[in-house]
Design a protein around this motif. Structure first.
Motif, PDB file in Angstrom:
ATOM      1  N   THR A 243       0.801  -1.223   0.000  1.00  0.00           N
ATOM      2  CA  THR A 243       0.000   0.000   0.000  1.00  0.00           C
ATOM      3  C   THR A 243       0.837   1.278   0.000  1.00  0.00           C
ATOM      4  OG1 THR A 243      -0.145  -0.051   2.413  1.00  0.00           O
ATOM      5  CG2 THR A 243      -1.947  -1.096   1.176  1.00  0.00           C
ATOM      6  N   SER A 244       2.043   1.216   0.508  1.00  0.00           N
ATOM      7  CA  SER A 244       2.836   2.446   0.622  1.00  0.00           C
ATOM      8  C   SER A 244       3.198   2.989  -0.756  1.00  0.00           C
ATOM      9  CB  SER A 244       4.102   2.196   1.435  1.00  0.00           C
ATOM     10  OG  SER A 244       4.930   1.266   0.771  1.00  0.00           O
ATOM     11  N   ILE A 245       3.446   4.289  -0.783  1.00  0.00           N
ATOM     12  CA  ILE A 245       3.799   4.976  -2.022  1.00  0.00           C
ATOM     13  C   ILE A 245       5.077   5.772  -1.771  1.00  0.00           C
ATOM     14  CG2 ILE A 245       3.059   6.690  -3.732  1.00  0.00           C
ATOM     15  CD1 ILE A 245       1.323   4.201  -3.752  1.00  0.00           C
ATOM     16  N   SER A 246       6.016   5.663  -2.665  1.00  0.00           N
ATOM     17  CA  SER A 246       7.283   6.375  -2.552  1.00  0.00           C
ATOM     18  C   SER A 246       7.077   7.878  -2.663  1.00  0.00           C
ATOM     19  CB  SER A 246       8.234   5.918  -3.661  1.00  0.00           C
ATOM     20  OG  SER A 246       9.403   6.692  -3.654  1.00  0.00           O
ATOM     21  N   SER A 247       7.932   8.608  -1.982  1.00  0.00           N
ATOM     22  CA  SER A 247       7.903  10.071  -2.084  1.00  0.00           C
ATOM     23  C   SER A 247       8.642  10.552  -3.341  1.00  0.00           C
ATOM     24  CB  SER A 247       8.539  10.692  -0.840  1.00  0.00           C
ATOM     25  OG  SER A 247       9.895  10.272  -0.742  1.00  0.00           O
ATOM     26  N   LYS A 248       9.316   9.655  -4.011  1.00  0.00           N
ATOM     27  CA  LYS A 248      10.062   9.996  -5.229  1.00  0.00           C
ATOM     28  C   LYS A 248       9.095  10.114  -6.412  1.00  0.00           C
ATOM     29  CE  LYS A 248      14.228   8.691  -3.442  1.00  0.00           C
ATOM     30  NZ  LYS A 248      15.458   9.319  -3.397  1.00  0.00           N
ATOM     31  N   ALA A 249       9.465  10.954  -7.362  1.00  0.00           N
ATOM     32  CA  ALA A 249       8.671  11.083  -8.586  1.00  0.00           C
ATOM     33  C   ALA A 249       8.892   9.853  -9.459  1.00  0.00           C
ATOM     34  CB  ALA A 249       9.080  12.345  -9.339  1.00  0.00           C
ATOM     35  N   ASN A 250       7.798   9.275  -9.971  1.00  0.00           N
ATOM     36  CA  ASN A 250       7.870   8.132 -10.890  1.00  0.00           C
ATOM     37  C   ASN A 250       8.718   6.978 -10.332  1.00  0.00           C
ATOM     38  OD1 ASN A 250       7.231   6.791 -13.229  1.00  0.00           O
ATOM     39  ND2 ASN A 250       8.900   7.697 -14.410  1.00  0.00           N
ATOM     40  N   PRO A 251       8.378   6.441  -9.160  1.00  0.00           N
ATOM     41  CA  PRO A 251       9.191   5.379  -8.545  1.00  0.00           C
ATOM     42  C   PRO A 251       9.180   4.088  -9.359  1.00  0.00           C
ATOM     43  CG  PRO A 251       7.135   5.662  -7.341  1.00  0.00           C
ATOM     44  CD  PRO A 251       7.184   6.747  -8.371  1.00  0.00           C
ATOM     45  N   LYS A 252      10.381   3.526  -9.531  1.00  0.00           N
ATOM     46  CA  LYS A 252      10.535   2.307 -10.339  1.00  0.00           C
ATOM     47  C   LYS A 252      11.576   1.379  -9.732  1.00  0.00           C
ATOM     48  CE  LYS A 252       9.450   4.386 -14.765  1.00  0.00           C
ATOM     49  NZ  LYS A 252       9.872   4.631 -16.122  1.00  0.00           N
ATOM     50  N   LEU A 253      11.466   0.132 -10.119  1.00  0.00           N
ATOM     51  CA  LEU A 253      12.505  -0.862  -9.885  1.00  0.00           C
ATOM     52  C   LEU A 253      13.094  -1.164 -11.252  1.00  0.00           C
ATOM     53  CD1 LEU A 253      13.899  -2.953  -7.968  1.00  0.00           C
ATOM     54  CD2 LEU A 253      12.162  -4.568  -8.775  1.00  0.00           C
ATOM     55  N   ILE A 254      14.403  -0.998 -11.388  1.00  0.00           N
ATOM     56  CA  ILE A 254      15.070  -1.216 -12.680  1.00  0.00           C
ATOM     57  C   ILE A 254      16.190  -2.233 -12.483  1.00  0.00           C
ATOM     58  CG2 ILE A 254      16.380  -0.161 -14.556  1.00  0.00           C
ATOM     59  CD1 ILE A 254      14.998   2.506 -13.825  1.00  0.00           C
ATOM     60  N   PHE A 255      16.196  -3.243 -13.342  1.00  0.00           N
ATOM     61  CA  PHE A 255      17.233  -4.273 -13.318  1.00  0.00           C
ATOM     62  C   PHE A 255      17.921  -4.297 -14.678  1.00  0.00           C
ATOM     63  CE2 PHE A 255      18.551  -8.611 -14.321  1.00  0.00           C
ATOM     64  CZ  PHE A 255      19.429  -8.836 -13.282  1.00  0.00           C
ATOM     65  N   ARG A 256      19.260  -4.241 -14.655  1.00  0.00           N
ATOM     66  CA  ARG A 256      20.054  -4.304 -15.889  1.00  0.00           C
ATOM     67  C   ARG A 256      21.073  -5.425 -15.744  1.00  0.00           C
ATOM     68  NH1 ARG A 256      20.121   0.906 -13.927  1.00  0.00           N
ATOM     69  NH2 ARG A 256      19.019   2.452 -15.176  1.00  0.00           N
ATOM     70  N   SER A 257      21.424  -6.029 -16.882  1.00  0.00           N
ATOM     71  CA  SER A 257      22.471  -7.049 -16.851  1.00  0.00           C
ATOM     72  C   SER A 257      23.241  -7.024 -18.165  1.00  0.00           C
ATOM     73  CB  SER A 257      21.890  -8.429 -16.590  1.00  0.00           C
ATOM     74  OG  SER A 257      21.034  -8.805 -17.646  1.00  0.00           O
ATOM     75  N   SER A 258      24.514  -7.408 -18.057  1.00  0.00           N
ATOM     76  CA  SER A 258      25.350  -7.507 -19.249  1.00  0.00           C
ATOM     77  C   SER A 258      26.385  -8.600 -19.020  1.00  0.00           C
ATOM     78  CB  SER A 258      26.035  -6.177 -19.565  1.00  0.00           C
ATOM     79  OG  SER A 258      26.887  -5.796 -18.496  1.00  0.00           O
ATOM     80  N   ALA A 259      26.953  -9.068 -20.100  1.00  0.00           N
ATOM     81  CA  ALA A 259      27.995 -10.111 -20.041  1.00  0.00           C
ATOM     82  C   ALA A 259      29.255  -9.585 -20.708  1.00  0.00           C
ATOM     83  CB  ALA A 259      27.520 -11.382 -20.717  1.00  0.00           C
ATOM     84  N   ASN A 260      30.375 -10.070 -20.217  1.00  0.00           N
ATOM     85  CA  ASN A 260      31.674  -9.659 -20.714  1.00  0.00           C
ATOM     86  C   ASN A 260      32.553 -10.909 -20.702  1.00  0.00           C
ATOM     87  OD1 ASN A 260      34.167  -8.467 -21.102  1.00  0.00           O
ATOM     88  ND2 ASN A 260      33.794  -6.823 -19.643  1.00  0.00           N
ATOM     89  N   PHE A 261      32.816 -11.510 -21.883  1.00  0.00           N
ATOM     90  CA  PHE A 261      33.576 -12.755 -21.932  1.00  0.00           C
ATOM     91  C   PHE A 261      34.725 -12.678 -22.928  1.00  0.00           C
ATOM     92  CE2 PHE A 261      29.803 -14.265 -19.848  1.00  0.00           C
ATOM     93  CZ  PHE A 261      30.314 -15.191 -18.946  1.00  0.00           C
ATOM     94  N   LYS A 262      35.838 -13.243 -22.520  1.00  0.00           N
ATOM     95  CA  LYS A 262      37.022 -13.326 -23.382  1.00  0.00           C
ATOM     96  C   LYS A 262      36.973 -14.659 -24.114  1.00  0.00           C
ATOM     97  CE  LYS A 262      40.974 -12.141 -21.627  1.00  0.00           C
ATOM     98  NZ  LYS A 262      42.271 -12.175 -20.918  1.00  0.00           N
ATOM     99  N   ILE A 263      37.181 -14.611 -25.434  1.00  0.00           N
ATOM    100  CA  ILE A 263      37.196 -15.840 -26.219  1.00  0.00           C
ATOM    101  C   ILE A 263      38.543 -15.939 -26.952  1.00  0.00           C
ATOM    102  CG2 ILE A 263      34.702 -15.928 -26.531  1.00  0.00           C
ATOM    103  CD1 ILE A 263      35.209 -14.986 -29.422  1.00  0.00           C
ATOM    104  N   SER A 264      38.911 -17.139 -27.274  1.00  0.00           N
ATOM    105  CA  SER A 264      40.134 -17.390 -28.016  1.00  0.00           C
ATOM    106  C   SER A 264      39.776 -17.555 -29.481  1.00  0.00           C
ATOM    107  CB  SER A 264      40.824 -18.652 -27.505  1.00  0.00           C
ATOM    108  OG  SER A 264      41.941 -18.948 -28.318  1.00  0.00           O
ATOM    109  N   VAL A 265      40.292 -16.631 -30.310  1.00  0.00           N
ATOM    110  CA  VAL A 265      40.049 -16.719 -31.732  1.00  0.00           C
ATOM    111  C   VAL A 265      41.109 -17.608 -32.359  1.00  0.00           C
ATOM    112  CG1 VAL A 265      39.921 -15.396 -33.893  1.00  0.00           C
ATOM    113  CG2 VAL A 265      38.919 -14.501 -31.794  1.00  0.00           C
ATOM    114  N   ARG A 266      42.284 -17.562 -31.764  1.00  0.00           N
ATOM    115  CA  ARG A 266      43.392 -18.366 -32.271  1.00  0.00           C
ATOM    116  C   ARG A 266      44.234 -18.828 -31.137  1.00  0.00           C
ATOM    117  NH1 ARG A 266      46.273 -18.612 -37.363  1.00  0.00           N
ATOM    118  NH2 ARG A 266      48.380 -19.174 -36.887  1.00  0.00           N
TER     119      ARG A 266
END
Length: 166
Positions: free
Chosen positions: A143-166
């Motif tokens: 029921t509670s409401i944030s005092s912030k304007a436009n309250p959101k939950l945001i989740f981001r993810s990314s991957a960073n991998f080293k591969i062997s080309v040779r």
């Protein structure tokens, strides 16, 4: 007359190419209204996403090491837990990462999970991942409401991998 040194064309065999590939995995955003409208104690959101990028033969045969980076931002009035599971073809959970963030958090929650190399987590987890499960649970009220304007939950993810080309 000229003198030249004998050429060694086997030097090309000594070239090592190990680029690092970086890409976004997925992005999730929800409003406080959506969180309040689903008071299920098991969680207000759960979804499985097909993710075969790690299983691509070229990637899985050549991956050396890398990481997955998760970022959680919460301006809602709800403390939240977000769980990310890496899942294989049989539906088995290979790895789990849990992120906790307080209500109206000033800072983001950032977690980087390493695979391969000197990491304790095996590259086989990555090689066998075919889906990702994202679950989010409201640890507060509905029921509670944030005092912030436009309250959101945001989740981001990314991957960073080293591969062997040779």
């Amino acid at each position: 007359m000229s003198c030249i040194e004998e050429q060694d064309f086997d030097q090309a065999d000594d070239i090592v190419i190990e680029p690092t590939l970086e890409a976004s995995i997925f992005y999730f955003e929800t409003t406080e209204d959506v969180i309040n409208s689903n008071p299920d104690p098991a969680g207000f959101y759960t979804n499985d996403f097909n993710f075969d990028a790690f299983k691509d033969d070229y990637f899985s045969d050549n991956v050396i090491e890398g990481s997955i980076f998760y970022q959680l931002e919460n301006t809602t009035s709800k403390p939240v837990i977000v769980t990310i599971e890496l899942i294989d073809d049989g539906g088995n959970v290979l790895d789990t990462t849990t992120l906790n963030i307080g209500a109206e958090a000033v800072n983001t929650t950032d977690v980087e999970v390493f695979y391969g190399g000197t990491s304790a987590r095996s590259l086989d987890i990555i090689r066998n991942t075919s889906a990702l499960r994202l679950s989010a649970q409201n640890l507060g009220d509905d029921t509670s409401i944030s005092s912030k304007a436009n309250p959101k939950l945001i989740f981001r993810s990314s991957a960073n991998f080293k591969i062997s080309v040779r």
